[in-house]
Write an enzyme that holds these catalytic residues in place. Structure first.
Site, short mmCIF file in Angstrom:
data_model
loop_
_atom_site.label_atom_id
_atom_site.label_comp_id
_atom_site.label_asym_id
_atom_site.label_seq_id
_atom_site.Cartn_x
_atom_site.Cartn_y
_atom_site.Cartn_z
N LYS A 171 38.88 30.31 27.83
CA LYS A 171 37.93 30.58 28.91
C LYS A 171 36.65 29.78 28.70
CE LYS A 171 35.91 32.69 32.32
NZ LYS A 171 36.17 33.76 33.25
N HIS B 110 43.08 37.93 35.64
CA HIS B 110 41.67 37.88 35.17
C HIS B 110 41.17 39.33 35.09
CE1 HIS B 110 37.46 35.98 35.32
NE2 HIS B 110 37.29 37.28 35.05
N ASP C 204 39.25 40.39 38.24
CA ASP C 204 37.92 40.39 37.62
C ASP C 204 37.36 41.81 37.57
OD1 ASP C 204 35.76 39.35 36.29
OD2 ASP C 204 34.78 38.53 38.06
N HIS D 254 38.73 42.33 32.72
CA HIS D 254 37.84 42.74 31.63
C HIS D 254 38.23 44.14 31.17
CE1 HIS D 254 35.00 39.40 32.24
NE2 HIS D 254 35.38 39.52 33.50
N HIS E 140 34.81 29.72 34.53
CA HIS E 140 33.79 30.39 35.34
C HIS E 140 32.96 29.28 35.96
CE1 HIS E 140 31.00 33.81 36.32
NE2 HIS E 140 30.28 32.74 36.63
N HIS F 293 38.04 33.44 40.00
CA HIS F 293 37.30 34.22 41.02
C HIS F 293 36.54 33.33 41.99
CE1 HIS F 293 34.27 33.50 37.98
NE2 HIS F 293 34.64 34.50 37.22
#
Ligand code: DOR
Ligand code: ZN
Length: 345
Positions: free
Chosen positions: A100, A14, A248, A16, A137, A175
């Site tokens: 996602k 995971h 994350d 970004h 999420h 997460h």
């Protein structure tokens, strides 16, 4: 002779990476240690169609410095208008590894996310058929639900009903921040796993709020009370293959963090392996780090573990720079608030 620890090269399930200048600046921080990462699609505009994922993958590969190896594992951003055929083709061709789900309004760039979960049911059924995992999420956004309860309520109100309705759908709870989420994962035998971040193993909500507000510790889902942090540490270090690393790592520049309305995200790409080794050693579980960082994730995603390895050496304490300078501005590197004695050689 210093103590060393050799692991299969880890992956980040995971991550970004953003785009443009920020992508260029942060990508080497991950590629230095990690072979692959599941790339989050919450760009503006989001990565919705197969063509968007293909173009984004090309931009990531173009941003990789010469001599570095890294494989981005692409995802699509689920919307209420997602085209099941386009998704299926992107998955079958191997372009994407997951889709996602962001509840609309839950976090950074989630405005295009899902409001009515019934509307995406046909897409979820198609994903179950073709074996495409859903990364979730897991927070409700209802104004009447306290932010510290949003994950637990999501499990009851949204996730469990989805899993009952589409039992063959493979799901990664992303997460996780609560004992409730870890227990929910353990109570389900198949097709369900969870990622745990580096920072949620280290901080609890007091670290964010006591003695002055610490914007660099603010992320979503927000860190919970200490008992939950301990539950996450127990899950991560247990050797249970349903738990694996998803950092994350989410870069925001300092001005965007240090604002009256600061952005959510901790940037951990640079020092994650050092922090994890410290955490696992403190838990008496250094022998479980390879499973968490390098083996359980590929097993869930039906991918081979990496052939190469990395070696961490013990010494120090080692210091990392406070900030990563980027053309968009400085990004503060997560401060674990403890000495770090392991680093990747
Ligand atoms: O803290 C977070 N930052 N949580 C998310 O879900 C999104 C991420 C980001 O994109 O900055
Ligand atoms: Zn994220």
């Amino acid at each position: 002779m210093s103590e060393t620890l050799t692991l299969r090269r880890p992956d980040d399930w995971h991550l970004h990476l953003r785009d443009k200048d920020m992508l260029k600046a942060v990508l080497p921080e991950t590629a230095r240690h990690f072979a692959r990462a599941i790339i989050m699609p919450n760009l503006v505009p989001p990565v919705v169609r197969g063509d968007d994922a293909l173009a984004y993958r090309d931009r990531i590969l173009a941003a990789l410095p010469d001599g570095m190896k890294f494989t981005p594992l692409m995802t699509l951003y689920l919307t209420e208008d997602t085209d099941p055929d386009d998704l299926a083709e992107a998955h079958t061709s191997g372009l994407i590894k997951a889709v996602k789900l962001y509840p609309a309004g839950a976090t950074t760039n989630s405005a295009s996310g899902v409001r009515d979960f019934d509307k995406v049911r046909p897409v979820l059924e198609r994903m179950a058929e073709i074996g495409c995992p859903l990364c979730v999420h897991g927070e409700v956004v209802d104004a009447d639900i306290d932010i510290f309860d949003r994950e637990a309520v999501f499990i009851d109100r949204v996730l469990d009903p989805i899993r009952q309705a589409v039992p063959k759908l493979r799901v990664v709870m992303e997460h996780i921040t609560t004992q409730n989420a870890a227990d929910y994962v353990r109570s389900n035998q198949t097709g369900l796993a969870a990622t745990i971040t580096t920072h949620h193993l280290v901080i609890n909500r007091n670290d964010i709020l006591v003695g002055g507000i610490k914007p660099h510790y603010y992320c979503l889902p927000v860190a919970k009370r200490e008992e939950h942090r301990l539950a996450l540490r127990a899950a991560a270090t247990s050797g249970d293959a349903r738990f694996f690393l998803g950092t994350d790592s989410a870069p925001h520049t300092d001005p965007n963090k240090l604002s009256a309305c600061g952005c959510a995200g901790c940037f951990t790409a640079t020092n994650t392996m050092s922090i994890l080794a410290e955490v696992f050693e403190n838990e008496g579980a250094l022998d479980k780090l390879e499973g968490f960082a390098s083996l359980h994730g590929p097993a869930f995603y039906n991918l081979p573990a990496n052939d190469e390895s990395i070696t961490l050496t013990k010494g120090g304490p080692f210091r990392y720079p406070e900030k990563l300078e980027t053309p968009e501005g400085p990004v503060t590197i997560f401060d674990p608030g403890m000495d770090l004695h392991w680093r990747v050689a």
